[in-house]
Design a protein around this motif. Structure first.
Motif, PDB file in Angstrom:
ATOM      1  N   GLU A 295      -0.877   9.563  11.815  1.00 11.18           N
ATOM      2  CA  GLU A 295      -0.779  10.508  10.706  1.00 11.18           C
ATOM      3  C   GLU A 295       0.614  11.126  10.679  1.00 11.18           C
ATOM      4  OE1 GLU A 295      -5.386  12.062  10.219  1.00 11.18           O
ATOM      5  OE2 GLU A 295      -3.969  13.221  11.462  1.00 11.18           O
ATOM      6  N   VAL A 296       1.091  11.349   9.468  1.00 13.37           N
ATOM      7  CA  VAL A 296       2.422  11.929   9.274  1.00 13.37           C
ATOM      8  C   VAL A 296       2.255  13.283   8.593  1.00 13.37           C
ATOM      9  CG1 VAL A 296       4.674  11.625   8.208  1.00 13.37           C
ATOM     10  CG2 VAL A 296       3.420   9.628   9.048  1.00 13.37           C
ATOM     11  N   PRO A 297       2.535  14.384   9.267  1.00 17.13           N
ATOM     12  CA  PRO A 297       2.424  15.696   8.611  1.00 17.13           C
ATOM     13  C   PRO A 297       3.433  15.815   7.471  1.00 17.13           C
ATOM     14  CG  PRO A 297       2.510  15.921  11.010  1.00 17.13           C
ATOM     15  CD  PRO A 297       2.870  14.508  10.705  1.00 17.13           C
ATOM     16  N   ASP A 298       2.914  16.011   6.272  1.00 15.66           N
ATOM     17  CA  ASP A 298       3.793  16.129   5.106  1.00 15.66           C
ATOM     18  C   ASP A 298       3.026  16.873   4.016  1.00 15.66           C
ATOM     19  OD1 ASP A 298       5.587  15.943   3.062  1.00 15.66           O
ATOM     20  OD2 ASP A 298       5.896  13.776   3.223  1.00 15.66           O
ATOM     21  N   PRO A 299       3.234  18.185   3.889  1.00 16.63           N
ATOM     22  CA  PRO A 299       2.491  18.957   2.870  1.00 16.63           C
ATOM     23  C   PRO A 299       2.886  18.625   1.448  1.00 16.63           C
ATOM     24  CG  PRO A 299       4.133  20.326   3.960  1.00 16.63           C
ATOM     25  CD  PRO A 299       4.121  19.030   4.698  1.00 16.63           C
ATOM     26  N   SER A 300       4.013  17.935   1.245  1.00 23.14           N
ATOM     27  CA  SER A 300       4.450  17.612  -0.104  1.00 23.14           C
ATOM     28  C   SER A 300       3.762  16.375  -0.669  1.00 23.14           C
ATOM     29  CB  SER A 300       5.967  17.400  -0.126  1.00 23.14           C
ATOM     30  OG  SER A 300       6.330  16.273   0.666  1.00 23.14           O
ATOM     31  N   VAL A 301       3.033  15.662   0.162  1.00 27.31           N
ATOM     32  CA  VAL A 301       2.348  14.437  -0.267  1.00 27.31           C
ATOM     33  C   VAL A 301       0.847  14.648  -0.161  1.00 27.31           C
ATOM     34  CG1 VAL A 301       2.091  11.963   0.150  1.00 27.31           C
ATOM     35  CG2 VAL A 301       4.302  13.068   0.558  1.00 27.31           C
ATOM     36  N   ALA A 302       0.118  14.090  -1.099  1.00 28.06           N
ATOM     37  CA  ALA A 302      -1.342  14.234  -1.086  1.00 28.06           C
ATOM     38  C   ALA A 302      -1.921  13.690   0.209  1.00 28.06           C
ATOM     39  CB  ALA A 302      -1.949  13.499  -2.283  1.00 28.06           C
ATOM     40  N   ASN A 303      -2.951  14.363   0.678  1.00 24.13           N
ATOM     41  CA  ASN A 303      -3.603  13.964   1.922  1.00 24.13           C
ATOM     42  C   ASN A 303      -4.146  12.546   1.826  1.00 24.13           C
ATOM     43  OD1 ASN A 303      -4.326  14.534   4.559  1.00 24.13           O
ATOM     44  ND2 ASN A 303      -6.387  15.210   3.972  1.00 24.13           N
TER      45      ASN A 303
ATOM     46  N   VAL B 287      -0.882   1.067   8.650  1.00 22.23           N
ATOM     47  CA  VAL B 287      -0.119   2.062   7.910  1.00 22.23           C
ATOM     48  C   VAL B 287      -0.161   3.408   8.626  1.00 22.23           C
ATOM     49  CG1 VAL B 287      -0.594   0.904   5.724  1.00 22.23           C
ATOM     50  CG2 VAL B 287      -2.122   2.722   6.519  1.00 22.23           C
ATOM     51  N   GLY B 288       0.755   4.282   8.176  1.00 19.59           N
ATOM     52  CA  GLY B 288       0.738   5.691   8.544  1.00 19.59           C
ATOM     53  C   GLY B 288       0.392   6.504   7.314  1.00 19.59           C
ATOM     54  N   VAL B 289      -0.495   7.492   7.472  1.00 16.24           N
ATOM     55  CA  VAL B 289      -0.988   8.254   6.326  1.00 16.24           C
ATOM     56  C   VAL B 289      -0.525   9.701   6.428  1.00 16.24           C
ATOM     57  CG1 VAL B 289      -2.975   6.764   5.994  1.00 16.24           C
ATOM     58  CG2 VAL B 289      -3.163   8.725   7.517  1.00 16.24           C
ATOM     59  N   ALA B 290      -0.372  10.311   5.269  1.00 15.56           N
ATOM     60  CA  ALA B 290       0.084  11.694   5.205  1.00 15.56           C
ATOM     61  C   ALA B 290      -1.055  12.638   5.551  1.00 15.56           C
ATOM     62  CB  ALA B 290       0.618  12.003   3.813  1.00 15.56           C
ATOM     63  N   LYS B 291      -0.675  13.784   6.102  1.00 18.78           N
ATOM     64  CA  LYS B 291      -1.655  14.798   6.486  1.00 18.78           C
ATOM     65  C   LYS B 291      -1.100  16.180   6.161  1.00 18.78           C
ATOM     66  CE  LYS B 291      -4.096  16.693  10.496  1.00 18.78           C
ATOM     67  NZ  LYS B 291      -4.258  16.606  11.977  1.00 18.78           N
ATOM     68  N   GLY B 292      -1.981  17.031   5.649  1.00 19.51           N
ATOM     69  CA  GLY B 292      -1.582  18.411   5.391  1.00 19.51           C
ATOM     70  C   GLY B 292      -1.256  18.721   3.956  1.00 19.51           C
ATOM     71  N   GLY B 293      -1.268  17.737   3.072  1.00 25.45           N
ATOM     72  CA  GLY B 293      -0.958  17.971   1.668  1.00 25.45           C
ATOM     73  C   GLY B 293      -2.208  18.244   0.859  1.00 25.45           C
ATOM     74  N   PRO B 294      -2.104  18.193  -0.480  1.00 31.27           N
ATOM     75  CA  PRO B 294      -3.281  18.362  -1.340  1.00 31.27           C
ATOM     76  C   PRO B 294      -4.344  17.313  -1.032  1.00 31.27           C
ATOM     77  CG  PRO B 294      -1.251  18.467  -2.614  1.00 31.27           C
ATOM     78  CD  PRO B 294      -0.871  18.005  -1.243  1.00 31.27           C
ATOM     79  N   LYS B 295      -5.582  17.627  -1.406  1.00 31.82           N
ATOM     80  CA  LYS B 295      -6.686  16.730  -1.069  1.00 31.82           C
ATOM     81  C   LYS B 295      -6.681  15.461  -1.895  1.00 31.82           C
ATOM     82  CE  LYS B 295      -9.842  20.281   0.605  1.00 31.82           C
ATOM     83  NZ  LYS B 295     -11.199  20.887   0.463  1.00 31.82           N
ATOM     84  N   GLU B 296      -6.272  15.536  -3.151  1.00 33.12           N
ATOM     85  CA  GLU B 296      -6.334  14.386  -4.043  1.00 33.12           C
ATOM     86  C   GLU B 296      -4.934  14.011  -4.494  1.00 33.12           C
ATOM     87  OE1 GLU B 296      -8.918  12.633  -4.616  1.00 33.12           O
ATOM     88  OE2 GLU B 296     -10.387  13.942  -3.652  1.00 33.12           O
ATOM     89  N   LEU B 297      -4.791  12.712  -4.771  1.00 34.59           N
ATOM     90  CA  LEU B 297      -3.532  12.230  -5.326  1.00 34.59           C
ATOM     91  C   LEU B 297      -3.378  12.706  -6.760  1.00 34.59           C
ATOM     92  CD1 LEU B 297      -3.377   8.554  -4.035  1.00 34.59           C
ATOM     93  CD2 LEU B 297      -1.726  10.330  -3.540  1.00 34.59           C
ATOM     94  N   ALA B 298      -2.191  13.090  -7.134  1.00 33.27           N
ATOM     95  CA  ALA B 298      -1.919  13.455  -8.524  1.00 33.27           C
ATOM     96  C   ALA B 298      -1.942  12.198  -9.373  1.00 33.27           C
ATOM     97  CB  ALA B 298      -0.563  14.140  -8.627  1.00 33.27           C
TER      98      ALA B 298
ATOM     99  N   PRO C 264       0.788  -1.244   0.000  1.00 33.50           N
ATOM    100  CA  PRO C 264       0.000   0.000   0.000  1.00 33.50           C
ATOM    101  C   PRO C 264       0.816   1.288   0.000  1.00 33.50           C
ATOM    102  CG  PRO C 264       0.116  -0.880   2.216  1.00 33.50           C
ATOM    103  CD  PRO C 264       0.876  -1.845   1.334  1.00 33.50           C
ATOM    104  N   LYS C 265       2.132   1.215   0.167  1.00 35.21           N
ATOM    105  CA  LYS C 265       2.917   2.445   0.269  1.00 35.21           C
ATOM    106  C   LYS C 265       2.817   3.260  -1.016  1.00 35.21           C
ATOM    107  CE  LYS C 265       7.390   4.192   1.818  1.00 35.21           C
ATOM    108  NZ  LYS C 265       8.743   3.847   2.315  1.00 35.21           N
ATOM    109  N   GLY C 266       2.483   4.539  -0.860  1.00 41.56           N
ATOM    110  CA  GLY C 266       2.307   5.420  -2.003  1.00 41.56           C
ATOM    111  C   GLY C 266       0.895   5.417  -2.562  1.00 41.56           C
ATOM    112  N   GLN C 267       0.041   4.552  -2.064  1.00 36.39           N
ATOM    113  CA  GLN C 267      -1.330   4.488  -2.552  1.00 36.39           C
ATOM    114  C   GLN C 267      -2.246   5.325  -1.662  1.00 36.39           C
ATOM    115  OE1 GLN C 267      -2.475   0.381  -2.736  1.00 36.39           O
ATOM    116  NE2 GLN C 267      -0.959  -0.141  -4.300  1.00 36.39           N
ATOM    117  N   LYS C 268      -3.428   5.609  -2.176  1.00 36.01           N
ATOM    118  CA  LYS C 268      -4.422   6.328  -1.394  1.00 36.01           C
ATOM    119  C   LYS C 268      -4.980   5.405  -0.313  1.00 36.01           C
ATOM    120  CE  LYS C 268      -8.651   9.067  -1.786  1.00 36.01           C
ATOM    121  NZ  LYS C 268      -9.687   9.595  -2.704  1.00 36.01           N
ATOM    122  N   PHE C 269      -5.179   5.954   0.875  1.00 39.31           N
ATOM    123  CA  PHE C 269      -5.687   5.160   1.992  1.00 39.31           C
ATOM    124  C   PHE C 269      -7.067   4.605   1.667  1.00 39.31           C
ATOM    125  CE2 PHE C 269      -8.220   4.912   5.879  1.00 39.31           C
ATOM    126  CZ  PHE C 269      -7.480   3.987   6.604  1.00 39.31           C
ATOM    127  N   ASP C 270      -7.226   3.299   1.866  1.00 41.55           N
ATOM    128  CA  ASP C 270      -8.479   2.619   1.612  1.00 41.55           C
ATOM    129  C   ASP C 270      -8.878   1.875   2.886  1.00 41.55           C
ATOM    130  OD1 ASP C 270     -10.650   1.164   0.795  1.00 41.55           O
ATOM    131  OD2 ASP C 270      -9.723   0.362  -1.029  1.00 41.55           O
TER     132      ASP C 270
END
Length: 217
Positions: free
Chosen positions: A162-170, A193-204, A147-153
């Motif tokens: 949660e991992v604060p990271d504005p460079s990665v999609a929320n 898993v740990g998920v990113a928080k603070g980035g864009p709303k959608e994955l590019a 799942p690494k790099g995928q959108k949380f399902d």
């Protein structure tokens, strides 16, 4: 004269009594009723047989449909039984695999790089054992999630933090604490898993990947 009058009266009573006892000529025989011509036409034997044939044909079609549905359900149940019968066993084996992985992580890096070391041979044996176990499970339909790099399902992932990271999609999976597994199309164990928080709303979208509108179409 009085006597004749009494005889006449007596005879009159007797004749009336005979008239009362006389059956009515116009009355219909007991148990018989007048038959309506329309009802007689409805009770035509040919029409009755046609109606029975249609009813039997409808029953046969319904029975054939029910048998087909039963055959499909039975085939699906047999297929599921073959695919998911080892779910409990596979789940227990995953715990053994986790313990092997923890043992490997506990080995210091300098020991792994040593040339002549008995512990190094032990580490290689543990790695081979873990790989063989996972390969055996994969042959029986058990697949590891990446799942690494995928959108949380939430159907396949369990967020631990949660991992604060504005460079990665929320809500993007950035760390995997424990791998997840599926058997066939069913979840065997969700990935922690740990998920990113603070980035864009959608994955590019990935390069060459179709747009979301095209996927929904």
């Amino acid at each position: 004269m009085i006597k004749n009058s009494q005889d006449t009266h007596t005879m009159s009573d007797e004749s009336q009594g005979h008239e009362y006892n006389k059956p009515q000529a116009d009355a219909a025989p007991k148990g018989e009723e007048a038959v309506n011509p329309a009802q007689a036409q409805e009770l035509d034997p040919v029409e009755v047989l046609k109606a029975e044939i249609l009813e039997l044909r409808d029953q046969r079609l319904r029975m054939a449909a029910e048998m087909e549905n039963l055959r499909r359900r039975t085939a699906r149940d047999v297929r599921d039984a073959k695919s998911y019968a080892i779910s409990g066993f596979a789940r227990d084996m995953l715990q053994v695999s986790d313990n092997l992985q923890r043992a490997l992580e506990a080995v210091p890096e300098q020991v792994e790089g040593a040339a002549d070391n008995g512990l190094n041979s032990l580490v290689e044996g543990v790695e081979l054992t873990e790989r063989a176990m996972l390969a055996a499970l994969e042959r029986h339909g058990v697949s590891k999630l990446e799942p690494k790099g995928q959108k949380f399902d939430p159907n396949y992932h369990q967020a631990m933090y949660e991992v604060p990271d504005p460079s990665v999609a929320n809500n993007t999976v950035v760390e995997v604490v424990q791998p997840g597994y599926v058997i066939g199309e069913r979840m065997l164990r969700p990935a922690m898993v740990g998920v990113a928080k603070g980035g864009p709303k959608e994955l590019a979208p990935e390069p060459g990947a179709p747009a979301q509108a095209e996927k929904d179409a």
